[in-house]
Scaffold this motif. Structure first.
Motif, PDB file in Angstrom:
ATOM      1  N   GLU A  68      19.661  45.680  46.356  1.00  0.00           N
ATOM      2  CA  GLU A  68      19.500  46.857  47.197  1.00  0.00           C
ATOM      3  C   GLU A  68      18.143  47.458  46.852  1.00  0.00           C
ATOM      4  O   GLU A  68      17.773  47.555  45.684  1.00  0.00           O
ATOM      5  CB  GLU A  68      20.618  47.853  46.918  1.00  0.00           C
ATOM      6  CG  GLU A  68      20.638  49.044  47.847  1.00  0.00           C
ATOM      7  CD  GLU A  68      21.909  49.851  47.643  1.00  0.00           C
ATOM      8  OE1 GLU A  68      22.970  49.452  48.160  1.00  0.00           O
ATOM      9  OE2 GLU A  68      21.830  50.872  46.930  1.00  0.00           O
ATOM     10  N   TYR A  69      17.429  47.858  47.883  1.00  0.00           N
ATOM     11  CA  TYR A  69      16.072  48.382  47.711  1.00  0.00           C
ATOM     12  C   TYR A  69      16.055  49.898  47.577  1.00  0.00           C
ATOM     13  O   TYR A  69      16.917  50.595  48.110  1.00  0.00           O
ATOM     14  CB  TYR A  69      15.215  48.008  48.926  1.00  0.00           C
ATOM     15  CG  TYR A  69      15.044  46.533  49.127  1.00  0.00           C
ATOM     16  CD1 TYR A  69      14.182  45.793  48.322  1.00  0.00           C
ATOM     17  CD2 TYR A  69      15.737  45.870  50.137  1.00  0.00           C
ATOM     18  CE1 TYR A  69      14.016  44.437  48.521  1.00  0.00           C
ATOM     19  CE2 TYR A  69      15.564  44.505  50.339  1.00  0.00           C
ATOM     20  CZ  TYR A  69      14.706  43.794  49.531  1.00  0.00           C
ATOM     21  OH  TYR A  69      14.539  42.450  49.725  1.00  0.00           O
ATOM     22  N   ASN A  70      15.020  50.409  46.906  1.00  0.00           N
ATOM     23  CA  ASN A  70      14.742  51.843  46.895  1.00  0.00           C
ATOM     24  C   ASN A  70      14.298  52.310  48.276  1.00  0.00           C
ATOM     25  O   ASN A  70      14.565  53.429  48.680  1.00  0.00           O
ATOM     26  CB  ASN A  70      13.608  52.159  45.899  1.00  0.00           C
ATOM     27  CG  ASN A  70      14.047  52.123  44.469  1.00  0.00           C
ATOM     28  OD1 ASN A  70      14.933  52.862  44.067  1.00  0.00           O
ATOM     29  ND2 ASN A  70      13.433  51.248  43.685  1.00  0.00           N
ATOM     30  N   GLU A  71      13.589  51.427  48.976  1.00  0.00           N
ATOM     31  CA  GLU A  71      12.952  51.782  50.235  1.00  0.00           C
ATOM     32  C   GLU A  71      13.879  51.513  51.433  1.00  0.00           C
ATOM     33  O   GLU A  71      14.789  50.702  51.365  1.00  0.00           O
ATOM     34  CB  GLU A  71      11.663  50.960  50.426  1.00  0.00           C
ATOM     35  CG  GLU A  71      10.618  51.213  49.371  1.00  0.00           C
ATOM     36  CD  GLU A  71      10.871  50.465  48.059  1.00  0.00           C
ATOM     37  OE1 GLU A  71      10.243  50.816  47.064  1.00  0.00           O
ATOM     38  OE2 GLU A  71      11.719  49.537  48.034  1.00  0.00           O
ATOM     39  N   THR A  72      13.573  52.204  52.519  1.00  0.00           N
ATOM     40  CA  THR A  72      14.208  51.945  53.811  1.00  0.00           C
ATOM     41  C   THR A  72      13.095  51.757  54.835  1.00  0.00           C
ATOM     42  O   THR A  72      11.949  52.165  54.607  1.00  0.00           O
ATOM     43  CB  THR A  72      15.129  53.103  54.245  1.00  0.00           C
ATOM     44  OG1 THR A  72      14.359  54.306  54.309  1.00  0.00           O
ATOM     45  CG2 THR A  72      16.298  53.280  53.280  1.00  0.00           C
ATOM     46  N   LEU A  73      13.439  51.141  55.961  1.00  0.00           N
ATOM     47  CA  LEU A  73      12.462  50.884  57.013  1.00  0.00           C
ATOM     48  C   LEU A  73      12.756  51.751  58.222  1.00  0.00           C
ATOM     49  O   LEU A  73      13.916  51.984  58.559  1.00  0.00           O
ATOM     50  CB  LEU A  73      12.500  49.414  57.436  1.00  0.00           C
ATOM     51  CG  LEU A  73      12.232  48.382  56.346  1.00  0.00           C
ATOM     52  CD1 LEU A  73      12.333  46.972  56.911  1.00  0.00           C
ATOM     53  CD2 LEU A  73      10.872  48.610  55.707  1.00  0.00           C
ATOM     54  N   SER A  74      11.688  52.186  58.892  1.00  0.00           N
ATOM     55  CA  SER A  74      11.845  52.968  60.118  1.00  0.00           C
ATOM     56  C   SER A  74      10.707  52.656  61.098  1.00  0.00           C
ATOM     57  O   SER A  74       9.962  53.548  61.490  1.00  0.00           O
ATOM     58  CB  SER A  74      11.894  54.462  59.801  1.00  0.00           C
ATOM     59  OG  SER A  74      10.712  54.842  59.108  1.00  0.00           O
TER      60      SER A  74
ATOM     61  N   ASP B 294      10.065  54.221  54.043  1.00  0.00           N
ATOM     62  CA  ASP B 294      10.441  55.465  53.370  1.00  0.00           C
ATOM     63  C   ASP B 294      10.939  55.138  51.970  1.00  0.00           C
ATOM     64  O   ASP B 294      11.529  54.086  51.742  1.00  0.00           O
ATOM     65  CB  ASP B 294      11.554  56.169  54.156  1.00  0.00           C
ATOM     66  CG  ASP B 294      11.114  56.526  55.565  1.00  0.00           C
ATOM     67  OD1 ASP B 294      10.024  57.087  55.724  1.00  0.00           O
ATOM     68  OD2 ASP B 294      11.873  56.218  56.508  1.00  0.00           O
TER      69      ASP B 294
ATOM     70  N   LYS C 230      15.572  46.880  59.748  1.00  0.00           N
ATOM     71  CA  LYS C 230      16.345  47.650  58.766  1.00  0.00           C
ATOM     72  C   LYS C 230      16.565  46.821  57.510  1.00  0.00           C
ATOM     73  O   LYS C 230      16.680  45.603  57.576  1.00  0.00           O
ATOM     74  CB  LYS C 230      17.711  48.035  59.341  1.00  0.00           C
ATOM     75  CG  LYS C 230      17.606  48.962  60.516  1.00  0.00           C
ATOM     76  CD  LYS C 230      18.956  49.426  60.977  1.00  0.00           C
ATOM     77  CE  LYS C 230      18.737  50.221  62.236  1.00  0.00           C
ATOM     78  NZ  LYS C 230      19.429  51.404  62.360  1.00  0.00           N
ATOM     79  N   LEU C 231      16.661  47.509  56.395  1.00  0.00           N
ATOM     80  CA  LEU C 231      16.972  46.840  55.138  1.00  0.00           C
ATOM     81  C   LEU C 231      18.414  47.118  54.778  1.00  0.00           C
ATOM     82  O   LEU C 231      18.844  48.261  54.788  1.00  0.00           O
ATOM     83  CB  LEU C 231      16.088  47.380  54.006  1.00  0.00           C
ATOM     84  CG  LEU C 231      14.630  46.987  54.022  1.00  0.00           C
ATOM     85  CD1 LEU C 231      13.896  47.719  52.895  1.00  0.00           C
ATOM     86  CD2 LEU C 231      14.471  45.496  53.881  1.00  0.00           C
ATOM     87  N   GLY C 232      19.115  46.105  54.477  1.00  0.00           N
ATOM     88  CA  GLY C 232      20.439  46.237  53.894  1.00  0.00           C
ATOM     89  C   GLY C 232      20.387  45.497  52.573  1.00  0.00           C
ATOM     90  O   GLY C 232      19.311  45.150  52.085  1.00  0.00           O
ATOM     91  N   ARG C 233      21.515  45.245  52.020  1.00  0.00           N
ATOM     92  CA  ARG C 233      21.556  44.413  50.823  1.00  0.00           C
ATOM     93  C   ARG C 233      21.172  42.989  51.209  1.00  0.00           C
ATOM     94  O   ARG C 233      21.554  42.494  52.262  1.00  0.00           O
ATOM     95  CB  ARG C 233      22.942  44.445  50.201  1.00  0.00           C
ATOM     96  CG  ARG C 233      23.289  45.806  49.635  1.00  0.00           C
ATOM     97  CD  ARG C 233      24.655  45.796  49.027  1.00  0.00           C
ATOM     98  NE  ARG C 233      25.003  47.140  48.581  1.00  0.00           N
ATOM     99  CZ  ARG C 233      26.211  47.492  48.190  1.00  0.00           C
ATOM    100  NH1 ARG C 233      27.205  46.613  48.185  1.00  0.00           N
ATOM    101  NH2 ARG C 233      26.439  48.731  47.799  1.00  0.00           N
TER     102      ARG C 233
END
Length: 145
Positions: free
Chosen positions: A80-86, A11, A115-118
């Motif tokens: 930190e990414y713009n995107e997230t994972l699902s 996302d 999941k993406l974190g920092r």
């Protein structure tokens, strides 16, 4: 799994045609942080304490620019990414440093995650100049043994 299938698990993609043009999906940086006070890790977990961080300053190279740049000296940062994972519960993804960073003396650890974190970023040598929304990582589907 084809790249187009991977995009279903990501996302916040900034520009899908560019980020999904290879065998994985590229992730872009939205913020760089500096660790300002140390965290704490113990054996049993009862004394865990998060490190404090603050955004690293960025600036436009020219007044008319749309995006800013971070000037990073050699050292450790958090990205930190713009995107997230699902992804679904049974799908794990591998997050790797893009070659464009590696060949310029910067890298982050490879992660198998949902999941993406920092993520810690190590910058070596003379440092690195990094533009907002730069593609810094690529995700792939983790292969099952």
């Amino acid at each position: 799994m084809q790249t187009t299938d991977l995009t279903a698990f990501v996302d916040g993609i900034v520009h899908e045609p560019t980020q999904a043009e290879g065998p994985g999906v590229d992730l872009t940086v939205t913020e760089i942080y500096e660790i300002t006070t140390p965290g704490r890790v113990d054996f049993g977990g009862g004394e865990l304490e998060s490190a404090d961080s603050e955004p690293h300053p960025s600036a436009k190279r020219s007044p008319g620019d749309d995006y800013e740049w971070w000037t990073l000296d050699a050292g450790r940062y958090l990205i930190e990414y713009n995107e997230t994972l699902s992804p679904p519960e049974d799908v794990f993804l591998v997050v790797q440093t893009r070659d464009e960073l590696l060949t310029r003396g910067a890298f982050h650890p490879t992660r198998h995650t949902q999941k993406l974190g920092r993520v810690p970023l190590s910058v070596g040598g003379a440092g690195l100049t990094l533009k907002e929304n730069a593609r810094v990582s690529t995700i792939y589907r983790a292969e099952r043994p």
